[in-house]
Design a protein around this motif. Structure first.
Motif, mmCIF file in Angstrom:
data_model
loop_
_atom_site.group_PDB
_atom_site.id
_atom_site.type_symbol
_atom_site.label_atom_id
_atom_site.label_comp_id
_atom_site.label_asym_id
_atom_site.label_seq_id
_atom_site.Cartn_x
_atom_site.Cartn_y
_atom_site.Cartn_z
ATOM 1 N N MET A 46 13.739 10.369 81.097
ATOM 2 C CA MET A 46 14.697 11.109 80.275
ATOM 3 C C MET A 46 14.568 10.670 78.821
ATOM 4 O O MET A 46 14.508 9.478 78.524
ATOM 5 C CB MET A 46 16.134 10.879 80.754
ATOM 6 C CG MET A 46 16.453 11.436 82.129
ATOM 7 S SD MET A 46 16.161 13.207 82.361
ATOM 8 C CE MET A 46 17.209 13.938 81.119
ATOM 9 N N TRP A 47 14.493 11.654 77.916
ATOM 10 C CA TRP A 47 14.455 11.419 76.475
ATOM 11 C C TRP A 47 15.578 12.257 75.880
ATOM 12 O O TRP A 47 15.694 13.443 76.182
ATOM 13 C CB TRP A 47 13.135 11.897 75.877
ATOM 14 C CG TRP A 47 11.961 11.062 76.239
ATOM 15 C CD1 TRP A 47 11.279 11.076 77.422
ATOM 16 C CD2 TRP A 47 11.338 10.085 75.425
ATOM 17 N NE1 TRP A 47 10.265 10.166 77.387
ATOM 18 C CE2 TRP A 47 10.272 9.547 76.170
ATOM 19 C CE3 TRP A 47 11.566 9.622 74.137
ATOM 20 C CZ2 TRP A 47 9.443 8.561 75.661
ATOM 21 C CZ3 TRP A 47 10.733 8.646 73.635
ATOM 22 C CH2 TRP A 47 9.689 8.120 74.392
ATOM 23 N N GLY A 53 10.326 13.708 79.606
ATOM 24 C CA GLY A 53 9.043 13.445 78.973
ATOM 25 C C GLY A 53 8.152 12.550 79.815
ATOM 26 O O GLY A 53 8.618 11.860 80.728
ATOM 27 N N PHE A 54 6.871 12.565 79.463
ATOM 28 C CA PHE A 54 5.856 11.830 80.204
ATOM 29 C C PHE A 54 4.986 11.052 79.238
ATOM 30 O O PHE A 54 4.452 11.622 78.280
ATOM 31 C CB PHE A 54 4.991 12.804 81.012
ATOM 32 C CG PHE A 54 5.785 13.563 82.030
ATOM 33 C CD1 PHE A 54 5.800 13.168 83.357
ATOM 34 C CD2 PHE A 54 6.544 14.665 81.656
ATOM 35 C CE1 PHE A 54 6.561 13.858 84.290
ATOM 36 C CE2 PHE A 54 7.303 15.370 82.586
ATOM 37 C CZ PHE A 54 7.309 14.958 83.900
ATOM 38 N N ASP A 68 8.977 6.118 68.700
ATOM 39 C CA ASP A 68 8.216 6.455 69.899
ATOM 40 C C ASP A 68 8.661 7.822 70.387
ATOM 41 O O ASP A 68 9.832 8.189 70.255
ATOM 42 C CB ASP A 68 8.459 5.411 70.989
ATOM 43 C CG ASP A 68 7.945 4.044 70.576
ATOM 44 O OD1 ASP A 68 6.758 3.967 70.209
ATOM 45 O OD2 ASP A 68 8.724 3.076 70.610
ATOM 46 N N GLY A 69 7.727 8.549 70.945
ATOM 47 C CA GLY A 69 8.032 9.865 71.488
ATOM 48 C C GLY A 69 7.283 10.082 72.784
ATOM 49 O O GLY A 69 6.377 9.323 73.135
ATOM 50 N N GLY A 73 6.295 17.019 77.466
ATOM 51 C CA GLY A 73 7.616 17.068 78.056
ATOM 52 C C GLY A 73 8.211 18.455 77.991
ATOM 53 O O GLY A 73 7.612 19.380 77.438
ATOM 54 N N PHE A 74 9.408 18.573 78.543
ATOM 55 C CA PHE A 74 10.108 19.857 78.533
ATOM 56 C C PHE A 74 11.610 19.637 78.611
ATOM 57 O O PHE A 74 12.085 18.576 78.993
ATOM 58 C CB PHE A 74 9.613 20.759 79.675
ATOM 59 C CG PHE A 74 10.038 20.315 81.055
ATOM 60 C CD1 PHE A 74 11.091 20.936 81.705
ATOM 61 C CD2 PHE A 74 9.374 19.289 81.712
ATOM 62 C CE1 PHE A 74 11.475 20.542 82.981
ATOM 63 C CE2 PHE A 74 9.751 18.886 82.983
ATOM 64 C CZ PHE A 74 10.806 19.521 83.621
ATOM 65 N N TYR A 75 12.323 20.680 78.213
ATOM 66 C CA TYR A 75 13.781 20.670 78.240
ATOM 67 C C TYR A 75 14.226 21.906 79.024
ATOM 68 O O TYR A 75 14.092 23.023 78.535
ATOM 69 C CB TYR A 75 14.308 20.696 76.812
ATOM 70 C CG TYR A 75 15.816 20.680 76.652
ATOM 71 C CD1 TYR A 75 16.670 20.290 77.673
ATOM 72 C CD2 TYR A 75 16.394 21.061 75.459
ATOM 73 C CE1 TYR A 75 18.047 20.271 77.502
ATOM 74 C CE2 TYR A 75 17.775 21.043 75.273
ATOM 75 C CZ TYR A 75 18.583 20.653 76.295
ATOM 76 O OH TYR A 75 19.945 20.638 76.126
#
Length: 150
Positions: A46-47, A53-54, A68-69, A73-75
């Motif tokens: 979870m972000w 995210g991965f 950091d990111g 990923g997706f929402y």
């Protein structure tokens, strides 16, 4: 990451997916999780609020801002899934033209339902985006989608 964080994180992703109030969004999320986990070799995390995210990369812009990111990923939201391409959508304009029904901005691809798009094309885009960010060896110095030229 310790095992405790991994299991806690896995639990928070599962709880988030379970909290979605649209059955199709849940199914689409499960497909995306499987696809992105296969591409990245990393478990979902979870972000922010609602972003799954991965893997991670570190960025440091010329302005001095750094952090950091997630690499891919997706929402998930009902009727609108946002897929993030951290290197920007411009790099993939030819593939996006073959993707199917979607809209996009900067580094986001918006999809109503996965059934609206060609999953092999989406997977190809995500694979290329993931590989590009990884090739930068964690050194992203600018917001890529703002500076990318066709």
């Amino acid at each position: 990451m310790t095992n405790d964080n991994s299991s806690q994180n896995d639990s928070s992703v599962k709880n988030y997916i379970a909290s979605l109030d649209d059955e199709q969004t849940v199914k689409d999320s499960q497909v995306l999780i499987e696809m992105m986990q296969r591409i990245s070799g990393h478990a979902p995390r979870m972000w922010n609020v609602g972003t799954i995210g991965f893997d991670t990369y570190h960025y440091k812009y010329d302005s001095g801002r750094e952090g950091d990111g997630h690499i891919i990923g997706f929402y998930p939201r009902k009727g609108k899934i946002t897929v993030y391409l951290m290197d920007g959508t411009l790099r993939y304009s030819e593939l996006l033209a073959k993707l199917g029904r979607h809209t996009g901005t900067g580094y986001c691809v918006y999809i109503r339902r996965l059934s609206d798009v060609e999953l092999p094309i989406l997977e190809q885009i995500l694979q290329k985006s993931y590989e590009y960010i990884k090739s930068q060896d964690g050194h992203i110095h600018q917001i890529l989608w703002r500076t990318e030229q066709k």
